[in-house]
Design an enzyme around this catalytic site. Structure first.
Site, PDB file in Angstrom:
ATOM      1  N   HIS A  64       0.878  -1.172   0.000  1.00 24.27           N
ATOM      2  CA  HIS A  64       0.000   0.000   0.000  1.00 24.27           C
ATOM      3  C   HIS A  64       0.916   1.221   0.000  1.00 24.27           C
ATOM      4  CE1 HIS A  64      -3.732  -2.289   0.807  1.00 24.27           C
ATOM      5  NE2 HIS A  64      -2.870  -3.142   1.338  1.00 24.27           N
ATOM      6  N   ASN A  65       1.163   1.748  -1.210  1.00 25.34           N
ATOM      7  CA  ASN A  65       2.110   2.873  -1.312  1.00 25.34           C
ATOM      8  C   ASN A  65       1.434   4.216  -1.013  1.00 25.34           C
ATOM      9  OD1 ASN A  65       0.967   2.358  -4.102  1.00 25.34           O
ATOM     10  ND2 ASN A  65       1.796   4.433  -4.283  1.00 25.34           N
ATOM     11  N   ASN A  96      -6.451   1.032  -2.872  1.00 27.44           N
ATOM     12  CA  ASN A  96      -7.277   1.750  -1.877  1.00 27.44           C
ATOM     13  C   ASN A  96      -6.629   3.070  -1.478  1.00 27.44           C
ATOM     14  OD1 ASN A  96      -5.278   0.268  -0.514  1.00 27.44           O
ATOM     15  ND2 ASN A  96      -6.493   0.027   1.335  1.00 27.44           N
ATOM     16  N   ASP A 313       2.037  -7.029   2.164  1.00 22.71           N
ATOM     17  CA  ASP A 313       0.898  -6.218   2.599  1.00 22.71           C
ATOM     18  C   ASP A 313       1.399  -4.989   3.369  1.00 22.71           C
ATOM     19  OD1 ASP A 313      -1.687  -5.397   2.873  1.00 22.71           O
ATOM     20  OD2 ASP A 313      -2.339  -7.035   4.167  1.00 22.71           O
ATOM     21  N   HIS A 317       0.853   3.411   8.414  1.00 25.72           N
ATOM     22  CA  HIS A 317      -0.059   4.366   9.058  1.00 25.72           C
ATOM     23  C   HIS A 317       0.762   5.155  10.065  1.00 25.72           C
ATOM     24  CE1 HIS A 317      -3.652   2.399   7.428  1.00 25.72           C
ATOM     25  NE2 HIS A 317      -3.184   1.247   7.847  1.00 25.72           N
TER      26      HIS A 317
HETATM   27  O1  DOR Z   1      -4.725  -4.342   7.661  1.00 22.07           O
HETATM   28  C1  DOR Z   1      -4.954  -3.948   6.529  1.00 22.07           C
HETATM   29  N1  DOR Z   1      -4.485  -2.759   6.096  1.00 22.07           N
HETATM   30  N2  DOR Z   1      -5.709  -4.710   5.736  1.00 22.07           N
HETATM   31  C2  DOR Z   1      -6.158  -4.251   4.564  1.00 22.07           C
HETATM   32  O2  DOR Z   1      -6.921  -4.930   3.920  1.00 22.07           O
HETATM   33  C3  DOR Z   1      -5.785  -2.900   4.075  1.00 22.07           C
HETATM   34  C4  DOR Z   1      -4.584  -2.402   4.737  1.00 22.07           C
HETATM   35  C5  DOR Z   1      -4.395  -0.911   4.593  1.00 22.07           C
HETATM   36  O3  DOR Z   1      -4.658  -0.372   3.498  1.00 22.07           O
HETATM   37  O4  DOR Z   1      -3.972  -0.275   5.551  1.00 22.07           O
HETATM   38 ZN    ZN Z   2      -3.314  -5.211   1.561  1.00 22.14          ZN
END
Ligand code: DOR
Ligand code: ZN
EC number: 3.5.2.3
Length: 457
Positions: A64-65, A96, A313, A317
């Site tokens: 998730h960049n 996303n 993954d 954050h």
């Molecule tokens: O824990 C997660 N974080 N699961 C996901 O499906 C998305 C990801 C995120 O975009 O932070």
């Molecule tokens: Zn993911």
């Protein structure tokens, strides 16, 4: 003949085996020879691998960049800086973002931002929702690597299509020849338990894990396999977290469905006890499972082969969003996901060191298979002559501890791997013949990384 670059004095490892005192020769960003050090040509630049292990560049097909739109968490530059430092030569970004990558112009924006600032090569998935089923062919034309559907609610709140729409999406995606991956959690099950636990005041980090039970993952895997059996679509299961879901994937493969699956370093390393020990920083969706499920993930997934590939993954954050200062505070106020690009090779090499898999098996799952699954092979994921000169040099014996997350290169580096000890690390990262990371320093230029071209686009 003198070529641009020779890396020598390494043990070269591919899924097919290993060769000691060997290396690679590069001309114009392309591999021109692989073999014994003394048989390689002269070069303008010679790198002595000093006995390290050289493998085809690691491909992380799940990061998730965060760019466009969520650059306060991470952007292409910082994510690919972390990738270079972690020994990863190709990354694939998740859709996303803000806007979500659901239209050709949004995909073009994502690609443009990557071209402007990436350190390593990249690609992107596009998301399928109820709103964009008719755009599936256009998204293929626009150069998407593959498609993603979020079956259950997760970060970004991208709504899932209904089952009828998923069947239609599969038929349409089958025509493109590309693959459709899933965030495979049954939304009704996880929504039900989330509401119930919140009403009952079950607010601990472990309660978040239990609100998303294994059955939610297993059922989603089985339903999508059934749909693929019906439609003939090629499908992929992202981030398989449990042995029970791996068993479901194995049953699908046995039935002849073209289903591939990935797991992540954190599901192989931790058990759900990490939620009691480290709390909200380890919160992720799907959650980390109990010891029994982890063991079955190893036996059915890794040893018997239901799991094809490894990806992180990587989901950065901020410390506030992860509740770093209140790790056991109300988990419903915390967010899910954590970084992984700079710990994925150390985790996997430590597991190799522990005898849980061989170097060859690691390379297959962390480079060759992801490239094959997503149509980037042999350009990526191989050391074949004539392909991109992407490779990663690792020291499989280096013992170290992640003492401080500020050692990492992401904008936000909250990770449950903080404090963990490893045997192994990436030492040099080479993308299309250019050294982008060497011995602790990111030396490549931002903007050098480029989109991996797929098909004839
Ligand atoms: O824990 C997660 N974080 N699961 C996901 O499906 C998305 C990801 C995120 O975009 O932070
Ligand atoms: Zn993911």
């Amino acid at each position: 003949m003198s070529v641009d670059l020779v890396v020598r004095n390494c043990t070269v490892v591919t899924p097919a085996g290993r060769t000691s005192d060997a290396g690679v020769a590069v001309e114009d960003g392309t591999i021109v020879a692989v073999g014994r050090s003394d048989r390689l040509p002269d070069a303008d630049r010679v790198v002595d691998g000093d006995g390290s292990v050289l493998v085809p560049g690691i491909v992380d097909a799940h990061i998730h960049n965060r760019e466009p739109g969520l650059e306060y968490k991470e952007d292409w530059e910082s994510a690919t800086r972390a990738a270079a430092a972690g020994g990863v030569t190709t990354v694939v970004g998740m859709p996303n973002t803000d806007p979500v990558i659901d239209r050709p112009d949004h995909l073009a924006l994502k690609f443009d931002r990557g071209e402007a600032s990436a350190h390593v090569d990249f690609q992107s998935f596009v998301v399928v929702t109820s709103e964009n089923l008719d755009l599936i062919p256009d998204l293929d034309e626009a150069g998407a690597l593959g498609y993603k559907i979020f079956l259950g609610s997760t970060v970004g709140d991208v709504p899932p299509p209904n089952d009828g729409e998923i069947l239609e999406a599969m038929e349409s995606i089958r025509e493109t020849g590309k693959r459709l991956g899933f965030h495979e959690e049954n939304g009704e099950i996880i929504d039900h338990y989330t509401e119930r636990f919140q009403a009952e005041g079950k607010n601990d980090p472990i309660d978040h894990s239990h609100s998303r039970p294994v059955i939610a993952e297993r059922e989603a895997v089985e339903r999508m396999i059934t749909f693929a059996e019906e439609t003939g679509a090629k499908i992929h299961m992202y981030h398989v977290s449990s042995g029970s879901a791996a068993e479901a994937v194995a049953r699908g493969k046995d039935r002849g469905v073209d289903v591939t699956a990935e797991t992540t370093p954190h599901y192989l390393w931790f058990t759900e006890d990490v939620m009691r020990e480290k709390g909200n920083p380890a919160r992720i969706q799907p959650p980390i499972r109990d010891a029994e499920e982890r063991e079955k993930l190893w036996t059915v997934g890794m040893e018997q082969g239901a799991i094809d590939s490894i990806a992180t993954d990587h989901a950065p954050h901020t410390p506030e969003e992860k509740m770093v200062d209140d790790p056991f505070g109300n988990t419903w106020e915390a967010i899910s996901g954590f970084v992984g690009l700079e710990t994925e090779i150390p985790v996997m090499l430590t597991l190799v060191d522990q005898g849980r898999l061989t170097l060859e098996e690691w390379v297959r799952r962390h480079s060759t298979r992801p490239a094959q699954i997503w149509g980037m092979y042999p350009q990526k994921g191989s050391l074949q002559v004539g392909t991109d000169a992407d490779f990663t040099l690792v020291d499989p014996d280096l013992e170290w501890t992640l003492e401080d997350s500020s050692e990492l290169h992401s904008k936000n580096s909250v990770t449950p791997f903080l404090g963990e000890s490893f045997t192994g690390k990436a030492v040099t990262t080479v993308v299309r013949g250019e050294v982008v990371y060497d011995d602790g320093d990111v030396v490549g230029e931002s903007g050098y990384g480029t989109r991996v071209r797929v098909d004839d686009d």
